[in-house]
Design a protein around this motif. Structure first.
Motif, PDB file in Angstrom:
ATOM      1  N   ILE A  13       2.037  -1.401 -14.065  1.00 45.13           N
ATOM      2  CA  ILE A  13       0.829  -1.657 -13.279  1.00 45.13           C
ATOM      3  C   ILE A  13       0.996  -2.931 -12.459  1.00 45.13           C
ATOM      4  N   LEU A  14       1.507  -3.979 -13.078  1.00 41.60           N
ATOM      5  CA  LEU A  14       1.722  -5.232 -12.356  1.00 41.60           C
ATOM      6  C   LEU A  14       2.734  -5.064 -11.227  1.00 41.60           C
ATOM      7  N   LEU A  15       3.773  -4.292 -11.481  1.00 45.71           N
ATOM      8  CA  LEU A  15       4.776  -4.036 -10.449  1.00 45.71           C
ATOM      9  C   LEU A  15       4.166  -3.241  -9.293  1.00 45.71           C
ATOM     10  N   ALA A  16       3.357  -2.250  -9.605  1.00 47.58           N
ATOM     11  CA  ALA A  16       2.708  -1.451  -8.561  1.00 47.58           C
ATOM     12  C   ALA A  16       1.755  -2.303  -7.728  1.00 47.58           C
ATOM     13  N   VAL A  17       0.992  -3.174  -8.380  1.00 47.59           N
ATOM     14  CA  VAL A  17       0.073  -4.060  -7.656  1.00 47.59           C
ATOM     15  C   VAL A  17       0.858  -5.027  -6.776  1.00 47.59           C
ATOM     16  N   LEU A  18       1.953  -5.550  -7.289  1.00 44.46           N
ATOM     17  CA  LEU A  18       2.794  -6.469  -6.512  1.00 44.46           C
ATOM     18  C   LEU A  18       3.400  -5.758  -5.300  1.00 44.46           C
ATOM     19  N   ALA A 135      -4.142   4.105  29.111  1.00 47.41           N
ATOM     20  CA  ALA A 135      -3.938   3.136  28.036  1.00 47.41           C
ATOM     21  C   ALA A 135      -4.569   3.650  26.744  1.00 47.41           C
ATOM     22  N   ALA A 136      -3.857   3.449  25.650  1.00 49.74           N
ATOM     23  CA  ALA A 136      -4.335   3.872  24.333  1.00 49.74           C
ATOM     24  C   ALA A 136      -4.030   2.775  23.329  1.00 49.74           C
ATOM     25  N   PHE A 137      -4.658   2.872  22.180  1.00 50.95           N
ATOM     26  CA  PHE A 137      -4.367   1.908  21.126  1.00 50.95           C
ATOM     27  C   PHE A 137      -2.963   2.155  20.602  1.00 50.95           C
ATOM     28  N   GLY A 138      -2.227   1.072  20.358  1.00 53.65           N
ATOM     29  CA  GLY A 138      -0.850   1.180  19.904  1.00 53.65           C
ATOM     30  C   GLY A 138      -0.716   1.115  18.396  1.00 53.65           C
ATOM     31  N   PHE A 139       0.529   1.158  17.939  1.00 50.51           N
ATOM     32  CA  PHE A 139       0.785   1.208  16.505  1.00 50.51           C
ATOM     33  C   PHE A 139       0.362  -0.065  15.776  1.00 50.51           C
ATOM     34  N   ALA A 140       0.434  -1.219  16.435  1.00 48.77           N
ATOM     35  CA  ALA A 140       0.046  -2.465  15.776  1.00 48.77           C
ATOM     36  C   ALA A 140      -1.452  -2.482  15.483  1.00 48.77           C
ATOM     37  N   TYR A 141      -2.222  -1.947  16.403  1.00 42.97           N
ATOM     38  CA  TYR A 141      -3.669  -1.822  16.200  1.00 42.97           C
ATOM     39  C   TYR A 141      -3.955  -0.887  15.030  1.00 42.97           C
ATOM     40  N   ILE A 142      -3.229   0.220  14.963  1.00 41.86           N
ATOM     41  CA  ILE A 142      -3.409   1.182  13.875  1.00 41.86           C
ATOM     42  C   ILE A 142      -2.984   0.570  12.542  1.00 41.86           C
ATOM     43  N   LEU A 143      -1.903  -0.197  12.543  1.00 37.42           N
ATOM     44  CA  LEU A 143      -1.474  -0.878  11.320  1.00 37.42           C
ATOM     45  C   LEU A 143      -2.535  -1.854  10.822  1.00 37.42           C
ATOM     46  N   ALA A 144      -3.208  -2.523  11.751  1.00 34.69           N
ATOM     47  CA  ALA A 144      -4.277  -3.437  11.345  1.00 34.69           C
ATOM     48  C   ALA A 144      -5.394  -2.667  10.645  1.00 34.69           C
ATOM     49  N   TRP A 145      -5.768  -1.519  11.210  1.00 37.16           N
ATOM     50  CA  TRP A 145      -6.817  -0.722  10.576  1.00 37.16           C
ATOM     51  C   TRP A 145      -6.350  -0.123   9.255  1.00 37.16           C
ATOM     52  N   VAL A 146      -5.096   0.240   9.136  1.00 36.44           N
ATOM     53  CA  VAL A 146      -4.577   0.778   7.872  1.00 36.44           C
ATOM     54  C   VAL A 146      -4.553  -0.321   6.809  1.00 36.44           C
ATOM     55  N   SER A 147      -4.214  -1.530   7.203  1.00 38.44           N
ATOM     56  CA  SER A 147      -4.131  -2.614   6.228  1.00 38.44           C
ATOM     57  C   SER A 147      -5.502  -3.045   5.712  1.00 38.44           C
ATOM     58  N   PHE A 148      -6.560  -2.796   6.486  1.00 40.62           N
ATOM     59  CA  PHE A 148      -7.894  -3.194   6.031  1.00 40.62           C
ATOM     60  C   PHE A 148      -8.308  -2.517   4.726  1.00 40.62           C
ATOM     61  N   PRO A 149      -8.328  -1.174   4.642  1.00 42.30           N
ATOM     62  CA  PRO A 149      -8.745  -0.581   3.360  1.00 42.30           C
ATOM     63  C   PRO A 149      -7.755  -0.840   2.225  1.00 42.30           C
ATOM     64  N   LEU A 150      -6.467  -0.918   2.556  1.00 39.97           N
ATOM     65  CA  LEU A 150      -5.486  -1.221   1.516  1.00 39.97           C
ATOM     66  C   LEU A 150      -5.721  -2.609   0.936  1.00 39.97           C
ATOM     67  N   CYS A 151      -6.020  -3.554   1.797  1.00 43.28           N
ATOM     68  CA  CYS A 151      -6.279  -4.924   1.367  1.00 43.28           C
ATOM     69  C   CYS A 151      -7.564  -4.995   0.535  1.00 43.28           C
ATOM     70  N   LEU A 152      -8.580  -4.265   0.956  1.00 46.24           N
ATOM     71  CA  LEU A 152      -9.840  -4.241   0.219  1.00 46.24           C
ATOM     72  C   LEU A 152      -9.651  -3.617  -1.156  1.00 46.24           C
ATOM     73  N   LEU A 156     -10.076  -5.269  -4.925  1.00 49.08           N
ATOM     74  CA  LEU A 156     -10.887  -4.673  -5.986  1.00 49.08           C
ATOM     75  C   LEU A 156     -10.053  -4.419  -7.239  1.00 49.08           C
ATOM     76  N   ILE A 157      -8.795  -4.046  -7.060  1.00 46.22           N
ATOM     77  CA  ILE A 157      -7.901  -3.865  -8.208  1.00 46.22           C
ATOM     78  C   ILE A 157      -7.719  -5.190  -8.944  1.00 46.22           C
ATOM     79  N   TYR A 158      -7.588  -6.285  -8.186  1.00 43.30           N
ATOM     80  CA  TYR A 158      -7.436  -7.591  -8.826  1.00 43.30           C
ATOM     81  C   TYR A 158      -8.678  -7.970  -9.630  1.00 43.30           C
ATOM     82  N   ILE A 159      -9.856  -7.545  -9.180  1.00 44.15           N
ATOM     83  CA  ILE A 159     -11.081  -7.829  -9.938  1.00 44.15           C
ATOM     84  C   ILE A 159     -11.066  -7.091 -11.274  1.00 44.15           C
ATOM     85  N   VAL A 160     -10.625  -5.836 -11.254  1.00 42.89           N
ATOM     86  CA  VAL A 160     -10.620  -5.002 -12.460  1.00 42.89           C
ATOM     87  C   VAL A 160      -9.477  -5.371 -13.399  1.00 42.89           C
TER      88      VAL A 160
END
Length: 165
Positions: A13-18, A135-152, A156-160
């Protein structure tokens, strides 16, 4: 179940969280420095530069000095820093936290990092420059949005998560 099985599961579990934390850190870092927040035809725009590709070559100029782009720059840099700090705090708490303790300090910094990246991406979504028709949103913009829920979720995992011996 014996103590060795519990110990091995906790290590996994610790390895997966890391690993999740390191993936988030890389996503945030790449999204902050990559030249692809807005892409289209011959023009790429990111948080720091606006680059134009022509027959004469690749020409870059600094991003505008408008307040909104500086806010996005600051928020993305803060998200990377807070994610890095939370990783350092996690490693410190891993060795100093008492048995049964929770990783609240790490969680707070990780959740703040997620809020910073969310705010930066929202501001960029609303205020992005209108350069070309295609013009369209690029991959860096998409990575920012992907990192938001992962970070959240990571916060929450760290709280539990509790430290066990």
């Amino acid at each position: 179940m014996n103590n060795i099985d519990i110990y091995q599961k906790m290590l996994l579990i610790l390895l997966a969280v890391l690993i999740l934390h390191l993936i988030i850190l890389v996503l945030l870092f790449v999204s902050t420095i990559a030249n692809a927040w807005t892409v289209g035809g011959t023009k790429n725009t990111d948080l720091w530069y606006s680059c134009l590709t022509t027959n004469a070559g690749y020409h870059c100029s600094s991003a505008s000095n408008e307040d909104w782009i500086q806010a996005v720059q600051a928020l993305m840099v803060l998200s990377v820093l807070f994610c890095l700090f939370s990783l350092v705090f996690f490693m410190c708490q891993l060795f100093t936290l008492v048995k049964g303790g929770r990783f609240f300090f790490t969680a707070v910094f990780q959740i703040l990092a997620s809020l910073f990246v969310m705010c930066g991406a929202i501001i960029y979504t609303v205020m992005r420059p209108d350069g070309e028709e295609d013009a369209a949103f690029g991959f860096a913009y998409i990575l920012a949005w992907v990192s938001f829920p992962l970070c959240l979720v990571s916060g929450l995992i760290y709280i539990v998560l509790r430290k066990r011996e």
